[in-house]
Design a protein around this motif. Sequence first.
Motif, PDB file in Angstrom:
ATOM      1  N   SER A 256       0.824  -1.218   0.000  1.00 29.38           N
ATOM      2  CA  SER A 256       0.000   0.000   0.000  1.00 29.38           C
ATOM      3  C   SER A 256       0.855   1.263   0.000  1.00 29.38           C
ATOM      4  O   SER A 256       0.551   2.248   0.672  1.00 29.38           O
ATOM      5  CB  SER A 256      -0.947   0.009   1.213  1.00 29.38           C
ATOM      6  N   GLY A 273       0.470   7.414  -0.346  1.00 31.59           N
ATOM      7  CA  GLY A 273      -0.474   6.374   0.046  1.00 31.59           C
ATOM      8  C   GLY A 273      -0.159   5.766   1.396  1.00 31.59           C
ATOM      9  O   GLY A 273       0.806   6.111   2.068  1.00 31.59           O
ATOM     10  N   TRP A 289      -5.054   4.875   1.316  1.00 30.50           N
ATOM     11  CA  TRP A 289      -4.992   4.212   0.018  1.00 30.50           C
ATOM     12  C   TRP A 289      -4.555   2.772   0.212  1.00 30.50           C
ATOM     13  O   TRP A 289      -3.636   2.482   0.978  1.00 30.50           O
ATOM     14  CB  TRP A 289      -4.014   4.951  -0.888  1.00 30.50           C
ATOM     15  N   THR A 290      -5.210   1.857  -0.490  1.00 32.74           N
ATOM     16  CA  THR A 290      -4.979   0.434  -0.244  1.00 32.74           C
ATOM     17  C   THR A 290      -4.587  -0.304  -1.517  1.00 32.74           C
ATOM     18  O   THR A 290      -5.249  -0.201  -2.541  1.00 32.74           O
ATOM     19  CB  THR A 290      -6.249  -0.236   0.337  1.00 32.74           C
ATOM     20  N   ASN A 291      -3.488  -1.057  -1.426  1.00 38.92           N
ATOM     21  CA  ASN A 291      -3.097  -1.982  -2.473  1.00 38.92           C
ATOM     22  C   ASN A 291      -2.329  -3.128  -1.818  1.00 38.92           C
ATOM     23  O   ASN A 291      -1.118  -3.041  -1.619  1.00 38.92           O
ATOM     24  CB  ASN A 291      -2.252  -1.283  -3.536  1.00 38.92           C
ATOM     25  N   SER A 298      -0.734   2.940 -11.002  1.00 37.45           N
ATOM     26  CA  SER A 298      -0.529   4.340 -10.634  1.00 37.45           C
ATOM     27  C   SER A 298       0.240   5.015 -11.762  1.00 37.45           C
ATOM     28  O   SER A 298       1.126   4.416 -12.370  1.00 37.45           O
ATOM     29  CB  SER A 298       0.239   4.468  -9.317  1.00 37.45           C
ATOM     30  N   ASP A 311      -7.753   2.143  -6.548  1.00 34.47           N
ATOM     31  CA  ASP A 311      -7.798   1.648  -5.176  1.00 34.47           C
ATOM     32  C   ASP A 311      -8.532   0.319  -5.164  1.00 34.47           C
ATOM     33  O   ASP A 311      -9.606   0.196  -5.762  1.00 34.47           O
ATOM     34  CB  ASP A 311      -8.522   2.665  -4.285  1.00 34.47           C
ATOM     35  N   ASN A 313      -9.946  -1.063  -2.681  1.00 35.58           N
ATOM     36  CA  ASN A 313     -11.119  -0.965  -1.814  1.00 35.58           C
ATOM     37  C   ASN A 313     -12.155  -0.059  -2.447  1.00 35.58           C
ATOM     38  O   ASN A 313     -11.823   0.898  -3.146  1.00 35.58           O
ATOM     39  CB  ASN A 313     -10.746  -0.408  -0.443  1.00 35.58           C
ATOM     40  N   TRP A 325      -7.366   8.160  -6.240  1.00 35.87           N
ATOM     41  CA  TRP A 325      -6.611   9.087  -5.401  1.00 35.87           C
ATOM     42  C   TRP A 325      -5.624   9.877  -6.245  1.00 35.87           C
ATOM     43  O   TRP A 325      -5.141   9.398  -7.271  1.00 35.87           O
ATOM     44  CB  TRP A 325      -5.821   8.330  -4.341  1.00 35.87           C
ATOM     45  N   LYS A 337      -9.535  12.870  -3.655  1.00 36.99           N
ATOM     46  CA  LYS A 337     -10.003  11.494  -3.497  1.00 36.99           C
ATOM     47  C   LYS A 337     -11.414  11.468  -4.070  1.00 36.99           C
ATOM     48  O   LYS A 337     -12.350  11.992  -3.483  1.00 36.99           O
ATOM     49  CB  LYS A 337      -9.985  11.067  -2.031  1.00 36.99           C
TER      50      LYS A 337
END
Length: 393
Positions: A256, A273, A289-291, A298, A311, A313, A325, A337
Amino acid sequence: MDEYDNNTPSHGKDNFPRKILSQLRGSNGPVHAVTYSASPGTYILTGSADRSIRLYNPIPSSTTTNASSTQASSFITKPSQSPLTASPPAGRLIQTYTSHGYEVLSLTVSSSNATFASSGGDRAVFLWDVSTAQTIRRFSNAGHTTGRINNVIFAGVDDSLLISGGHDTTVRIWDVRSQSSAKPVQVLGEAKDGVTSLVFDSQGTGAEVLAGSVDGRVRTYDVRMGRLVTDVFPGAVTSLCLTRDGKTVLVGSLDSKIRLMDRSNGQCLRTYGGVEKGSGDVGAAAGGWTNKEIRVQSVLGGGERWVVAGDENGAENSNGEGRVWAWDLLTGRLVAKLGVPWGPGGGKVVVGRDGKEKERKNVVSCVAWKDSGFGNQFCVGGTSGVVTVYGEA
């Protein structure tokens, strides 16, 4: 920062594109790849799990724009309104390309706009003629041996090469001009796990291939000098984006984090992030931010002013919307966002293995920025099967 930051009345003078211009519809499955045509970037290509590639003009026709103007306006200006009741106007489908037998995962357009290449689950790279919608070549013999081809890019003088990277841990370089597609020009096999992302640097030596892999490495191959440089990251690498001067590279990984790396010394110049609410960071946002599980792209946008990412999520609300984002490249500050709507019909409810209904998230996994033409514009795609196009208000 408001979840629907695209609805916030004032954003200073950053000019980040927050207005939804259109949605590109027609896919019967998740969209895995999006890219703009070469200069002036008029069109958008999308690659889908339904095995099809679609070419769109993202600007709605005058009749569509007039019919949908009220809905589009209300969607943009009322953050409390559900996207289920207000659909942005639809972009125009120009052509559909169908030769893949499996999902399409990557797209790359030649600088002439006459051809493009695609890859996916077929274990082959397809070279297409844009105008006839026919495949010119298939690079498959003596090619990737197992699994899917995650990425393909044009490279070399006059786009004379195609470079592909896949699940079989190899990077393969193909000569587009050769009359025989039996063998790749070169095979780079140092990765210990699947290759997820590729970029080509034509600035330095003029022949450097950067390959990101699930083994947490970014390998830089100087194919002329026969030299390899390896940079190590704490998570599987999911995305690469090279700056125009080739001196720095944006690296996304499954911890992330997105990192801006100095290629000369391997130093991390900035991290984006992974920020939790209450951390005190100026870019803090609920959830961060989630990965952590899937490949999320990106990119650099706005003349390399911003870092923009999808993202895995959904947005923090009850309808499972997606989100995208954006950070300021130099300061790392969160610029926007944005909520990403499902499109007509809203999110679909699926039945899990336990027999219970579960709401599906609109995961935004692919992003493309319009690097030429007038005005800032970008598009995003993911599990909804709809590509959403953003521009300046």
